[in-house]
Motif scaffolding. Structure first.
Motif, PDB file in Angstrom:
ATOM      1  N   PRO A   1     -18.333 -28.568  39.402  1.00 34.18           N
ATOM      2  CA  PRO A   1     -19.292 -27.556  38.935  1.00 34.18           C
ATOM      3  C   PRO A   1     -18.796 -26.123  39.124  1.00 34.18           C
ATOM      4  CG  PRO A   1     -20.396 -29.169  40.312  1.00 34.18           C
ATOM      5  CD  PRO A   1     -18.937 -29.487  40.358  1.00 34.18           C
ATOM      6  N   SER A   2     -18.078 -25.852  40.197  1.00 33.30           N
ATOM      7  CA  SER A   2     -17.622 -24.475  40.429  1.00 33.30           C
ATOM      8  C   SER A   2     -16.548 -24.066  39.418  1.00 33.30           C
ATOM      9  CB  SER A   2     -17.113 -24.307  41.860  1.00 33.30           C
ATOM     10  OG  SER A   2     -16.038 -25.185  42.103  1.00 33.30           O
ATOM     11  N   THR A   3     -15.774 -25.007  38.915  1.00 32.85           N
ATOM     12  CA  THR A   3     -14.777 -24.710  37.884  1.00 32.85           C
ATOM     13  C   THR A   3     -15.453 -24.550  36.524  1.00 32.85           C
ATOM     14  OG1 THR A   3     -13.098 -25.964  39.082  1.00 32.85           O
ATOM     15  CG2 THR A   3     -12.660 -25.538  36.766  1.00 32.85           C
ATOM     16  N   ALA A   4     -16.477 -25.336  36.260  1.00 37.12           N
ATOM     17  CA  ALA A   4     -17.177 -25.280  34.980  1.00 37.12           C
ATOM     18  C   ALA A   4     -18.122 -24.076  34.887  1.00 37.12           C
ATOM     19  CB  ALA A   4     -17.961 -26.570  34.756  1.00 37.12           C
ATOM     20  N   ALA A   5     -18.564 -23.543  36.020  1.00 34.74           N
ATOM     21  CA  ALA A   5     -19.555 -22.450  36.028  1.00 34.74           C
ATOM     22  C   ALA A   5     -19.102 -21.206  35.253  1.00 34.74           C
ATOM     23  CB  ALA A   5     -19.940 -22.092  37.454  1.00 34.74           C
ATOM     24  N   PRO A   6     -17.859 -20.719  35.411  1.00 29.06           N
ATOM     25  CA  PRO A   6     -17.461 -19.539  34.624  1.00 29.06           C
ATOM     26  C   PRO A   6     -17.465 -19.795  33.116  1.00 29.06           C
ATOM     27  CG  PRO A   6     -15.905 -19.924  36.414  1.00 29.06           C
ATOM     28  CD  PRO A   6     -16.829 -21.101  36.367  1.00 29.06           C
ATOM     29  N   ILE A   7     -17.245 -21.027  32.708  1.00 27.78           N
ATOM     30  CA  ILE A   7     -17.279 -21.363  31.286  1.00 27.78           C
ATOM     31  C   ILE A   7     -18.726 -21.306  30.799  1.00 27.78           C
ATOM     32  CG2 ILE A   7     -16.695 -23.117  29.571  1.00 27.78           C
ATOM     33  CD1 ILE A   7     -14.504 -24.034  31.657  1.00 27.78           C
ATOM     34  N   GLY A   8     -19.657 -21.788  31.620  1.00 21.96           N
ATOM     35  CA  GLY A   8     -21.075 -21.653  31.296  1.00 21.96           C
ATOM     36  C   GLY A   8     -21.493 -20.191  31.232  1.00 21.96           C
ATOM     37  N   ALA A   9     -20.920 -19.371  32.122  1.00 22.86           N
ATOM     38  CA  ALA A   9     -21.224 -17.932  32.116  1.00 22.86           C
ATOM     39  C   ALA A   9     -20.731 -17.277  30.826  1.00 22.86           C
ATOM     40  CB  ALA A   9     -20.616 -17.258  33.339  1.00 22.86           C
ATOM     41  N   ALA A  10     -19.609 -17.757  30.281  1.00 23.74           N
ATOM     42  CA  ALA A  10     -19.108 -17.216  29.015  1.00 23.74           C
ATOM     43  C   ALA A  10     -20.102 -17.482  27.893  1.00 23.74           C
ATOM     44  CB  ALA A  10     -17.746 -17.826  28.677  1.00 23.74           C
ATOM     45  N   LEU A  11     -20.766 -18.623  27.940  1.00 25.55           N
ATOM     46  CA  LEU A  11     -21.796 -18.929  26.948  1.00 25.55           C
ATOM     47  C   LEU A  11     -22.957 -17.944  27.086  1.00 25.55           C
ATOM     48  CD1 LEU A  11     -22.630 -21.373  24.856  1.00 25.55           C
ATOM     49  CD2 LEU A  11     -24.284 -21.779  26.645  1.00 25.55           C
ATOM     50  N   ALA A  12     -23.332 -17.630  28.315  1.00 28.50           N
ATOM     51  CA  ALA A  12     -24.409 -16.662  28.546  1.00 28.50           C
ATOM     52  C   ALA A  12     -24.013 -15.287  28.008  1.00 28.50           C
ATOM     53  CB  ALA A  12     -24.740 -16.579  30.029  1.00 28.50           C
ATOM     54  N   ASP A  13     -22.761 -14.897  28.221  1.00 33.07           N
ATOM     55  CA  ASP A  13     -22.282 -13.619  27.690  1.00 33.07           C
ATOM     56  C   ASP A  13     -22.364 -13.618  26.162  1.00 33.07           C
ATOM     57  OD1 ASP A  13     -21.751 -12.810  30.272  1.00 33.07           O
ATOM     58  OD2 ASP A  13     -19.586 -13.185  30.122  1.00 33.07           O
ATOM     59  N   ARG A  14     -22.009 -14.730  25.550  1.00 33.70           N
ATOM     60  CA  ARG A  14     -22.079 -14.842  24.092  1.00 33.70           C
ATOM     61  C   ARG A  14     -23.530 -14.727  23.619  1.00 33.70           C
ATOM     62  NH1 ARG A  14     -20.621 -13.756  19.148  1.00 33.70           N
ATOM     63  NH2 ARG A  14     -21.029 -15.420  17.682  1.00 33.70           N
ATOM     64  N   PHE A  15     -24.462 -15.317  24.354  1.00 32.97           N
ATOM     65  CA  PHE A  15     -25.881 -15.199  24.003  1.00 32.97           C
ATOM     66  C   PHE A  15     -26.305 -13.727  24.023  1.00 32.97           C
ATOM     67  CE2 PHE A  15     -30.336 -14.756  25.004  1.00 32.97           C
ATOM     68  CZ  PHE A  15     -30.918 -15.540  24.031  1.00 32.97           C
ATOM     69  N   HIS A  16     -25.905 -12.992  25.075  1.00 32.58           N
ATOM     70  CA  HIS A  16     -26.264 -11.568  25.174  1.00 32.58           C
ATOM     71  C   HIS A  16     -25.656 -10.782  24.010  1.00 32.58           C
ATOM     72  CE1 HIS A  16     -28.253 -12.029  28.984  1.00 32.58           C
ATOM     73  NE2 HIS A  16     -27.179 -12.583  29.502  1.00 32.58           N
ATOM     74  N   GLU A  17     -24.425 -11.109  23.658  1.00 29.95           N
ATOM     75  CA  GLU A  17     -23.757 -10.445  22.538  1.00 29.95           C
ATOM     76  C   GLU A  17     -24.503 -10.708  21.234  1.00 29.95           C
ATOM     77  OE1 GLU A  17     -19.769 -11.363  19.993  1.00 29.95           O
ATOM     78  OE2 GLU A  17     -19.584 -11.506  22.170  1.00 29.95           O
ATOM     79  N   LEU A  18     -24.858 -11.964  20.995  1.00 29.55           N
ATOM     80  CA  LEU A  18     -25.569 -12.311  19.764  1.00 29.55           C
ATOM     81  C   LEU A  18     -26.953 -11.686  19.708  1.00 29.55           C
ATOM     82  CD1 LEU A  18     -24.956 -16.080  18.977  1.00 29.55           C
ATOM     83  CD2 LEU A  18     -24.355 -14.115  17.578  1.00 29.55           C
TER      84      LEU A  18
END
Length: 186
Positions: A77-94
């Motif tokens: 989970p700790s390795t996958a978490a930054p990838i999930g955060a990138a999705l959140a950043d993309r949501f904010h961008e959109l």
């Protein structure tokens, strides 16, 4: 008509979903999520003053990516978490951008929407995980063979393509159904 960020009555940044709802939409088990929260492995949600965990729509989108990567690629989970955060950043961008037609997201010359993919791959040294955001145009992403040099060596190795925008929209629809805010059919 599918909802897009900005034209739904749901605030996806507001923690308004329970642990059960977060698990239902993300596919992460309650046991795993409680474990991650108690150990501080994944930074999502907040504990309400009454002791109940509450999650935003963006938190649930992150959990969906994290859970899928754990199952698919056996990432922790700790390795996958930054990838999930990138999705959140993309949501904010959109959610903060609209094109000339008033639609969310980029459009191709023919008017179809360009989606973003998160490409999970080996890091430069080949001993860990990294990720790259890429615009998806039909059946290919923007890193064409002619652009592949030493800086994109990862494109010559196995990688996982995550449909970031589609995951966001699927989560939005599922959360809308939970709140009984399904969009009108055109």
């Amino acid at each position: 008509m599918s909802p897009t960020p900005g034209d739904t009555p749901i605030d996806f940044l507001e923690p308004q979903f329970t642990l059960q709802e977060a698990c239902q939409v993300s596919g992460v088990s309650k046991i795993d999520l409680r474990n991650w929260l108690s150990r501080g492995v994944v930074k999502v949600g907040f504990k309400h003053r009454m002791g109940r965990w509450m999650f935003s729509g963006v938190d649930i989108m992150k959990l969906r990516v994290i859970g899928d990567l754990i199952v698919l690629a056996k990432l922790d989970p700790s390795t996958a978490a930054p990838i999930g955060a990138a999705l959140a950043d993309r949501f904010h961008e959109l959610s903060s951008s609209r094109n000339a037609n008033g639609r969310v997201g980029e459009e191709n010359p023919g008017g179809s929407r360009r989606d973003t993919r998160i490409i999970v791959h080996l890091n430069e040294s080949g001993d860990g995980v990294a990720f790259t955001l890429a615009k998806w145009d039909g059946a290919t992403y923007e890193l064409k063979a002619s652009k592949r040099g030493s800086e994109t060596e990862w494109t010559r190795r196995p990688h996982i393509v995550i449909p970031a925008d589609q995951i966001m929209f699927d989560c939005m629809l599922a959360l809308g159904e939970i709140l009984e805010l399904t969009p009108d059919e055109d």
